[in-house]
Design a protein around this motif. Structure first.
Motif, PDB file in Angstrom:
ATOM      1  N   LEU A 101      59.066 -37.356  -3.917  1.00  0.00           N
ATOM      2  CA  LEU A 101      60.426 -36.941  -4.204  1.00  0.00           C
ATOM      3  C   LEU A 101      61.150 -36.780  -2.879  1.00  0.00           C
ATOM      4  O   LEU A 101      60.594 -36.226  -1.929  1.00  0.00           O
ATOM      5  N   THR A 102      62.393 -37.304  -2.790  1.00  0.00           N
ATOM      6  CA  THR A 102      63.193 -37.162  -1.584  1.00  0.00           C
ATOM      7  C   THR A 102      64.348 -36.222  -1.860  1.00  0.00           C
ATOM      8  O   THR A 102      65.091 -36.401  -2.838  1.00  0.00           O
ATOM      9  N   TYR A 141      59.871 -35.362   0.521  1.00  0.00           N
ATOM     10  CA  TYR A 141      60.435 -35.745   1.806  1.00  0.00           C
ATOM     11  C   TYR A 141      61.783 -35.069   2.031  1.00  0.00           C
ATOM     12  O   TYR A 141      62.647 -35.071   1.144  1.00  0.00           O
ATOM     13  N   VAL A 142      61.947 -34.521   3.220  1.00  0.00           N
ATOM     14  CA  VAL A 142      63.206 -33.896   3.629  1.00  0.00           C
ATOM     15  C   VAL A 142      63.834 -34.785   4.697  1.00  0.00           C
ATOM     16  O   VAL A 142      63.349 -34.829   5.835  1.00  0.00           O
ATOM     17  N   PRO A 143      64.892 -35.551   4.378  1.00  0.00           N
ATOM     18  CA  PRO A 143      65.518 -36.423   5.369  1.00  0.00           C
ATOM     19  C   PRO A 143      66.247 -35.603   6.440  1.00  0.00           C
ATOM     20  O   PRO A 143      66.887 -34.587   6.133  1.00  0.00           O
ATOM     21  N   PHE A 166      57.830 -38.650   9.669  1.00  0.00           N
ATOM     22  CA  PHE A 166      58.069 -40.090   9.744  1.00  0.00           C
ATOM     23  C   PHE A 166      59.398 -40.317  10.458  1.00  0.00           C
ATOM     24  O   PHE A 166      60.353 -39.558  10.270  1.00  0.00           O
ATOM     25  N   ASP A 167      59.469 -41.366  11.265  1.00  0.00           N
ATOM     26  CA  ASP A 167      60.684 -41.595  12.043  1.00  0.00           C
ATOM     27  C   ASP A 167      61.658 -42.497  11.287  1.00  0.00           C
ATOM     28  O   ASP A 167      61.513 -42.720  10.074  1.00  0.00           O
ATOM     29  N   GLU A 168      62.646 -43.029  12.006  1.00  0.00           N
ATOM     30  CA  GLU A 168      63.750 -43.754  11.358  1.00  0.00           C
ATOM     31  C   GLU A 168      63.294 -45.053  10.709  1.00  0.00           C
ATOM     32  O   GLU A 168      64.051 -45.668   9.945  1.00  0.00           O
ATOM     33  N   ARG A 169      62.052 -45.479  10.957  1.00  0.00           N
ATOM     34  CA  ARG A 169      61.539 -46.698  10.321  1.00  0.00           C
ATOM     35  C   ARG A 169      61.135 -46.479   8.871  1.00  0.00           C
ATOM     36  O   ARG A 169      60.797 -47.437   8.172  1.00  0.00           O
ATOM     37  N   LEU A 204      56.375 -33.190   3.233  1.00  0.00           N
ATOM     38  CA  LEU A 204      55.679 -32.014   2.728  1.00  0.00           C
ATOM     39  C   LEU A 204      54.651 -32.455   1.698  1.00  0.00           C
ATOM     40  O   LEU A 204      54.958 -33.250   0.808  1.00  0.00           O
ATOM     41  N   GLY A 205      53.457 -31.904   1.809  1.00  0.00           N
ATOM     42  CA  GLY A 205      52.411 -32.198   0.844  1.00  0.00           C
ATOM     43  C   GLY A 205      51.954 -30.933   0.150  1.00  0.00           C
ATOM     44  O   GLY A 205      51.123 -30.203   0.684  1.00  0.00           O
TER      45      GLY A 205
END
Length: 494
Positions: free
Chosen positions: A15-16, A48-50, A85-88, A133-134
């Protein structure tokens, strides 16, 4: 500051959430944002937290906390892992991975020239980064978290060029080499430094080790100065999924293997093939371990070997040994061509974990990555609790035929076969010989000197394979008759 509540059901893949944004700033300035949220029971495996990173950022720093409410007996409480995770991007198996610390750290930093252990240094480029986050376990009350992101602005230093340990050490030609292929340091959830691991490995009489941090390859570039003519350091990862762990053994330096899938997703084969393309071996770890997510559920079709003995010998190792023996019996149906060799490793994390207990002793042509892997893959190995214990195990026929551990003695079904085991360093231990029928020989306890020779005669029609177990006296260890050593099998017959 922001607060976000997440309401989901089931175990969806990911989930983002909404983005955390930053404006540009002058060099040496810092900007901080804090977000809060709550994950309910049944949350996705990954959330995921952008984070929108502008140009001119030198360093990203992340700190997080989460609540740990009391839960009823027998109910799991909160445990929240974290990574970056980076911008990729966060694509499965993609290039965006920048680090993972699981639940071992509450904060980390990444910049071009350095990173917190578990994370990978490199340029901080503008774009959408993601904090991963896991939620490993979530209490009935839910899991409330707080994440603080701090960006430091300014010119970036040059990223270092990684240097990796050599793939060869000064061996003894074709010989038996001792190794521990499952170890953890401060680069994941261990407490040992890499230098301490190297020192303890040498003290344990090991010839080789394998770097196997949980879900990160970040330690690879820090081993070079600790290798030497006396210690071969292989590079790998413990791929820690929600349905079991697998050791990637001896991959190419810098290889990252993704872990964000379950058995039901049918993704493991893809990453097993990646491990082999990178020159590594696929070794399911502690397949019957009882911790959450540790029990192996992907099957063994892709396995090059299996870790039957993990750390101090416990009941789950006894189950793994029996399960592996059942796989050997099944392999007899196709002539033993597809049997899976067994290994043992310490899975050491911190003192008092003993590096080199147990250890895999491999017959290899030299002390090189490729030769050690060839020996493991072929099953030319045995597992011992320490370097004090050594053995020789062979089978011979009446006309000079001879085979050792992991090999086949090609004789007619009714040809008499002599199995011979020589042991040193196993005081008061008992020898057992195991075949596809079960235990067919149990010797008297070895003398206090720990030395002994056992011979046993059979035929290929009576025993399709023979393997040896050396066990402690019944009262010793956490398991009655705990293992001191065991061998991979010698197969008998055409």
């Amino acid at each position: 500051m922001g607060r976000r509540a997440v309401f989901v059901t089931g175990a969806a893949a990911a989930l983002t959430l909404g983005s955390v944004s930053f404006a540009s700033a002058a060099p040496r300035e810092q900007r901080t944002r804090t977000v809060r949220g709550t994950l309910p029971p049944g949350s996705p495996d990954f959330v995921y937290v952008p984070v929108e990173v502008p140009r001119g950022v030198r360093e990203i720093h992340v700190a997080y906390t989460y609540d740990r409410p009391a839960v009823p007996a027998g109910t799991q409480g909160n445990a929240l892992d974290i990574g970056l995770f980076d911008e990729r991007g966060t694509e499965l198996g993609g290039r965006g991975f920048r680090g993972w610390s699981g639940g071992a750290r509450t904060e980390f930093s990444v910049r071009a020239d350095a990173a917190t252990p578990g994370y990978v240094p490199g340029p901080v480029r503008p774009g959408t980064w993601h904090i991963a986050l896991g939620p490993y376990t979530v209490a009935p009350q839910g899991l409330s978290y707080e994440i603080t992101v701090t960006l430091t602005y300014g010119e970036q230093d040059e990223a270092p060029r990684p240097v990796y340990p050599p793939e060869r050490a000064a061996g003894r030609g074709r010989a038996w080499y001792r190794g521990d292929c499952h170890l953890h340091s401060e680069y994941s959830d261990g407490r040992y430094t890499l230098a301490e691991i190297a020192q303890l490995a040498r003290a344990a009489g090991l010839d080789f080790i394998n770097s196997s941090e949980h879900n990160t390859h970040s330690a690879h570039a820090h081993w070079a100065g600790l290798a030497g003519d006396d210690l071969l350091i292989l590079l790998g990862e413990e791929v820690t999924t929600r349905n079991g762990h697998v050791v990637a053994l001896g991959t190419e330096p810098g290889t990252f293997v993704d872990w964000r899938y379950r058995a039901r997703d049918n993704r493991f084969g893809r990453f097993a093939r990646q491990i082999r393309r990178a020159g590594g071996l696929v070794v399911p770890a502690h397949p019957h371990a009882t911790c959450i997510g540790c029990n192996w559920k992907f099957g063994f079709v892709e396995a090059d070997a299996v870790e039957v003995w993990n750390g101090a010998y416990t009941p789950d190792d006894e189950v793994a040994l029996a399960d592996w023996d059942g796989m050997l019996v099944a392999s007899v149906r196709d002539g033993g061509r597809d049997w899976i060799p067994a290994m043992g490793s310490s899975d050491s994390h911190r003192s008092p974990d003993v590096i080199g207990r147990p250890q895999t002793v491999v017959l290899a042509d030299d002390l090189t990555r490729e030769a050690i892997q060839d020996g493991i893959r072929a099953g030319r190995s045995y597992v011992a609790e320490s370097s004090q214990l050594s053995l020789s195990f062979t089978a011979s026929g009446g006309r000079g035929e001879h085979a050792g551990i992991g090999e086949r003695l090609r004789v007619a079904d009714d040809t008499p076969v002599t199995v011979r085991l020589e042991v040193t360093g196993a005081p008061r231990c008992t020898v057992r010989l195991v075949t596809d029928q079960g235990v067919l020989f149990t010797g008297d306890p070895l003398p206090v000197s720990g030395e002994g020779v056992v011979e046993w005669r059979t035929t290929a029609s009576y025993a399709a394979y023979v393997r040896a177990e050396i066990r402690h006296e019944t009262a010793a260890g956490p398991v009655p008759g705990a293992l001191a050593a065991f061998t991979n099998p010698v197969f008998l017959g055409r």
